[in-house]
Motif scaffolding. Sequence first.
Motif, PDB file in Angstrom:
ATOM      1  N   CYS A 198       4.146  31.734  54.666  1.00  0.00           N
ATOM      2  CA  CYS A 198       5.493  32.210  54.978  1.00  0.00           C
ATOM      3  C   CYS A 198       5.713  32.290  56.488  1.00  0.00           C
ATOM      4  CB  CYS A 198       5.733  33.572  54.338  1.00  0.00           C
ATOM      5  SG  CYS A 198       5.907  33.554  52.538  1.00  0.00           S
ATOM      6  N   VAL A 199       4.703  32.785  57.220  1.00  0.00           N
ATOM      7  CA  VAL A 199       4.815  32.881  58.676  1.00  0.00           C
ATOM      8  C   VAL A 199       4.922  31.482  59.289  1.00  0.00           C
ATOM      9  CG1 VAL A 199       3.662  33.613  60.802  1.00  0.00           C
ATOM     10  CG2 VAL A 199       3.581  35.070  58.771  1.00  0.00           C
ATOM     11  N   PHE A 200       4.135  30.547  58.757  1.00  0.00           N
ATOM     12  CA  PHE A 200       4.184  29.170  59.246  1.00  0.00           C
ATOM     13  C   PHE A 200       5.582  28.586  59.051  1.00  0.00           C
ATOM     14  CE2 PHE A 200       3.719  24.582  58.757  1.00  0.00           C
ATOM     15  CZ  PHE A 200       2.911  24.246  59.842  1.00  0.00           C
ATOM     16  N   ILE A 201       6.163  28.805  57.883  1.00  0.00           N
ATOM     17  CA  ILE A 201       7.514  28.304  57.599  1.00  0.00           C
ATOM     18  C   ILE A 201       8.534  28.997  58.498  1.00  0.00           C
ATOM     19  CG2 ILE A 201       9.335  28.189  55.845  1.00  0.00           C
ATOM     20  CD1 ILE A 201       7.105  27.955  53.740  1.00  0.00           C
ATOM     21  N   ALA A 202       8.357  30.305  58.721  1.00  0.00           N
ATOM     22  CA  ALA A 202       9.295  31.053  59.563  1.00  0.00           C
ATOM     23  C   ALA A 202       9.315  30.515  60.988  1.00  0.00           C
ATOM     24  CB  ALA A 202       8.912  32.533  59.567  1.00  0.00           C
ATOM     25  N   ILE A 203       8.170  30.002  61.450  1.00  0.00           N
ATOM     26  CA  ILE A 203       8.086  29.471  62.817  1.00  0.00           C
ATOM     27  C   ILE A 203       8.773  28.114  62.935  1.00  0.00           C
ATOM     28  CG2 ILE A 203       6.491  28.568  64.560  1.00  0.00           C
ATOM     29  CD1 ILE A 203       4.517  30.741  63.730  1.00  0.00           C
ATOM     30  N   PHE A 204       8.494  27.226  61.991  1.00  0.00           N
ATOM     31  CA  PHE A 204       8.981  25.848  62.098  1.00  0.00           C
ATOM     32  C   PHE A 204      10.316  25.602  61.395  1.00  0.00           C
ATOM     33  CE2 PHE A 204       4.452  25.337  62.996  1.00  0.00           C
ATOM     34  CZ  PHE A 204       4.502  24.493  64.104  1.00  0.00           C
ATOM     35  N   TYR A 205      10.634  26.427  60.404  1.00  0.00           N
ATOM     36  CA  TYR A 205      11.903  26.255  59.688  1.00  0.00           C
ATOM     37  C   TYR A 205      12.611  27.598  59.576  1.00  0.00           C
ATOM     38  CZ  TYR A 205       9.413  21.997  58.412  1.00  0.00           C
ATOM     39  OH  TYR A 205       8.689  20.820  58.448  1.00  0.00           O
ATOM     40  N   PRO A 206      13.024  28.167  60.718  1.00  0.00           N
ATOM     41  CA  PRO A 206      13.637  29.501  60.698  1.00  0.00           C
ATOM     42  C   PRO A 206      15.012  29.500  60.024  1.00  0.00           C
ATOM     43  CG  PRO A 206      13.835  28.515  62.873  1.00  0.00           C
ATOM     44  CD  PRO A 206      12.957  27.596  62.076  1.00  0.00           C
ATOM     45  N   TYR A 207      15.207  30.459  59.152  1.00  0.00           N
ATOM     46  CA  TYR A 207      16.508  30.651  58.504  1.00  0.00           C
ATOM     47  C   TYR A 207      16.773  32.146  58.445  1.00  0.00           C
ATOM     48  CZ  TYR A 207      20.345  30.386  55.176  1.00  0.00           C
ATOM     49  OH  TYR A 207      21.581  30.500  54.571  1.00  0.00           O
ATOM     50  N   GLU A 208      17.839  32.583  59.135  1.00  0.00           N
ATOM     51  CA  GLU A 208      18.097  34.007  59.263  1.00  0.00           C
ATOM     52  C   GLU A 208      19.179  34.487  58.307  1.00  0.00           C
ATOM     53  OE1 GLU A 208      18.969  34.690  63.382  1.00  0.00           O
ATOM     54  OE2 GLU A 208      16.856  35.033  63.865  1.00  0.00           O
ATOM     55  N   LEU A 209      18.972  35.709  57.830  1.00  0.00           N
ATOM     56  CA  LEU A 209      19.950  36.398  56.999  1.00  0.00           C
ATOM     57  C   LEU A 209      20.417  37.636  57.748  1.00  0.00           C
ATOM     58  CD1 LEU A 209      17.950  36.390  53.629  1.00  0.00           C
ATOM     59  CD2 LEU A 209      19.717  34.758  54.300  1.00  0.00           C
ATOM     60  N   GLY A 210      21.653  38.087  57.485  1.00  0.00           N
ATOM     61  CA  GLY A 210      22.086  39.326  58.120  1.00  0.00           C
ATOM     62  C   GLY A 210      23.557  39.345  58.443  1.00  0.00           C
ATOM     63  N   VAL A 211      23.971  40.498  58.978  1.00  0.00           N
ATOM     64  CA  VAL A 211      25.366  40.709  59.358  1.00  0.00           C
ATOM     65  C   VAL A 211      25.405  41.228  60.794  1.00  0.00           C
ATOM     66  CG1 VAL A 211      27.503  41.949  58.857  1.00  0.00           C
ATOM     67  CG2 VAL A 211      26.002  41.244  56.973  1.00  0.00           C
ATOM     68  N   GLY A 212      26.223  40.601  61.633  1.00  0.00           N
ATOM     69  CA  GLY A 212      26.363  41.046  63.006  1.00  0.00           C
ATOM     70  C   GLY A 212      25.067  40.893  63.789  1.00  0.00           C
ATOM     71  N   PHE A 213      24.695  41.955  64.510  1.00  0.00           N
ATOM     72  CA  PHE A 213      23.485  41.893  65.338  1.00  0.00           C
ATOM     73  C   PHE A 213      22.215  42.099  64.521  1.00  0.00           C
ATOM     74  CE2 PHE A 213      24.401  46.382  65.080  1.00  0.00           C
ATOM     75  CZ  PHE A 213      23.154  46.971  65.017  1.00  0.00           C
ATOM     76  N   LEU A 214      22.340  42.586  63.297  1.00  0.00           N
ATOM     77  CA  LEU A 214      21.176  42.859  62.465  1.00  0.00           C
ATOM     78  C   LEU A 214      20.841  41.617  61.642  1.00  0.00           C
ATOM     79  CD1 LEU A 214      19.157  45.065  61.679  1.00  0.00           C
ATOM     80  CD2 LEU A 214      20.670  45.680  59.777  1.00  0.00           C
ATOM     81  N   LYS A 215      19.768  40.934  62.055  1.00  0.00           N
ATOM     82  CA  LYS A 215      19.366  39.703  61.380  1.00  0.00           C
ATOM     83  C   LYS A 215      17.874  39.745  61.055  1.00  0.00           C
ATOM     84  CE  LYS A 215      22.881  36.836  63.658  1.00  0.00           C
ATOM     85  NZ  LYS A 215      23.128  35.633  64.502  1.00  0.00           N
ATOM     86  N   VAL A 216      17.507  39.016  60.006  1.00  0.00           N
ATOM     87  CA  VAL A 216      16.103  38.964  59.600  1.00  0.00           C
ATOM     88  C   VAL A 216      15.796  37.578  59.052  1.00  0.00           C
ATOM     89  CG1 VAL A 216      16.642  39.831  57.289  1.00  0.00           C
ATOM     90  CG2 VAL A 216      14.320  40.066  58.194  1.00  0.00           C
ATOM     91  N   ASN A 217      14.626  37.078  59.354  1.00  0.00           N
ATOM     92  CA  ASN A 217      14.202  35.776  58.854  1.00  0.00           C
ATOM     93  C   ASN A 217      14.009  35.840  57.340  1.00  0.00           C
ATOM     94  OD1 ASN A 217      12.278  33.468  58.210  1.00  0.00           O
ATOM     95  ND2 ASN A 217      12.588  33.126  60.403  1.00  0.00           N
ATOM     96  N   LEU A 218      14.410  34.796  56.653  1.00  0.00           N
ATOM     97  CA  LEU A 218      14.275  34.742  55.198  1.00  0.00           C
ATOM     98  C   LEU A 218      12.834  34.946  54.769  1.00  0.00           C
ATOM     99  CD1 LEU A 218      15.395  34.157  52.354  1.00  0.00           C
ATOM    100  CD2 LEU A 218      15.083  31.711  52.828  1.00  0.00           C
ATOM    101  N   MET A 219      11.879  34.424  55.550  1.00  0.00           N
ATOM    102  CA  MET A 219      10.466  34.561  55.199  1.00  0.00           C
ATOM    103  C   MET A 219       9.989  36.009  55.289  1.00  0.00           C
ATOM    104  SD  MET A 219       9.293  31.687  54.162  1.00  0.00           S
ATOM    105  CE  MET A 219      10.909  31.452  53.410  1.00  0.00           C
ATOM    106  N   SER A 220      10.624  36.810  56.157  1.00  0.00           N
ATOM    107  CA  SER A 220      10.278  38.223  56.237  1.00  0.00           C
ATOM    108  C   SER A 220      10.611  38.923  54.925  1.00  0.00           C
ATOM    109  CB  SER A 220      11.029  38.900  57.387  1.00  0.00           C
ATOM    110  OG  SER A 220      10.572  38.436  58.639  1.00  0.00           O
ATOM    111  N   VAL A 221      11.740  38.572  54.367  1.00  0.00           N
ATOM    112  CA  VAL A 221      12.139  39.131  53.070  1.00  0.00           C
ATOM    113  C   VAL A 221      11.162  38.715  51.986  1.00  0.00           C
ATOM    114  CG1 VAL A 221      13.954  39.221  51.320  1.00  0.00           C
ATOM    115  CG2 VAL A 221      14.560  39.141  53.749  1.00  0.00           C
TER     116      VAL A 221
END
Length: 318
Positions: free
Chosen positions: A116-139
């Motif tokens: 998941c960390v490897f994917i988060a580095i090379f294929y980042p996709y963020e979720l969130g609203v406004g300034f609060l964002k999180v990588n999909l892999m974190s979820v």
Amino acid sequence: MIYIEYLVLAILVVYLSVRLSYYVDCLDKKTNLSGAFIGGVMLAAVTSLPELFTSLTAVLALDQPDLVQGNVLGSNIFNLCVIGGLMLFTSKRYQQATLSNSHSKTLWYGIVMYACVFIAIFYPYELGVGFLKVNLMSVLILIVYLVNVKFMKHDESGDNAEDVYISLTVKQIALRFIIFSVALVVVSILLTQVTDKIANELQLGATVAGAIFLGVATSLPELSASINLVRIGNFNASFGNIVGSNLFNFIILCFADVLYVKGGIYVNEPQVLNLLGFGAFSMLATLGVIYGKKHRGAVLLCSVLILVSYVLSIALSM
């Protein structure tokens, strides 16, 4: 003086964490929770408090997201070195020990988290609203952790603890636990700040400093608790503490990812990729220690591979 400060703070981390692990063990004797859950979730969370608060300090106070990755990934490899080192000296006793079935599953979940960390580095996709964002892999990492906790809670396959009288009440244990936890948080924050100063003085990258100084210092609780548990013959709790702590450490990346509003927490650097690769390899070697439990030669070989993996990860990250 700065190195003396680092040493003193590291010693305090060990002392406070050992006391916390004792009170968690007391709670274990007072409840009907499975041994796998106590060692792999409760004790693991306690001994991972330094990683948690040093990492949060790194992103909130020091603006050093690289320090977080180095801390978490470096701690994970060092934690497995504890198993590797212990097995070299206690392999005969280990062959007679009883382990919970969930430990191997936890390691497999850990390998999924590395992916998941490897994917988060090379294929980042963020979720969130406004300034609060999180990588999909974190979820996804958080979901994997919760699934593992669910299985651990009901795993009683390795339970063989003897009844021991505890004079303290649950209320007294909880109060002491809270006091030592607060103290550990304060010391951990100070340790992060000292590590940042050492990194600047030695002109080390934040990732390397996190892997060496923070990674080792914040893994001292796991080291101390695991050595003591093996000394008294409780290999099951020792393994649970290590592999459970490694999974909990990945949750730290999730927290840091949410709180670091200036960008993503997952940084693409050669040092990070080294730690990822050797960390996943160490997980596989630890699986070999478990699956090859009845064959001492296999246990010793996998233990050596774990130790070599850590040395190479640091050497190639410098």
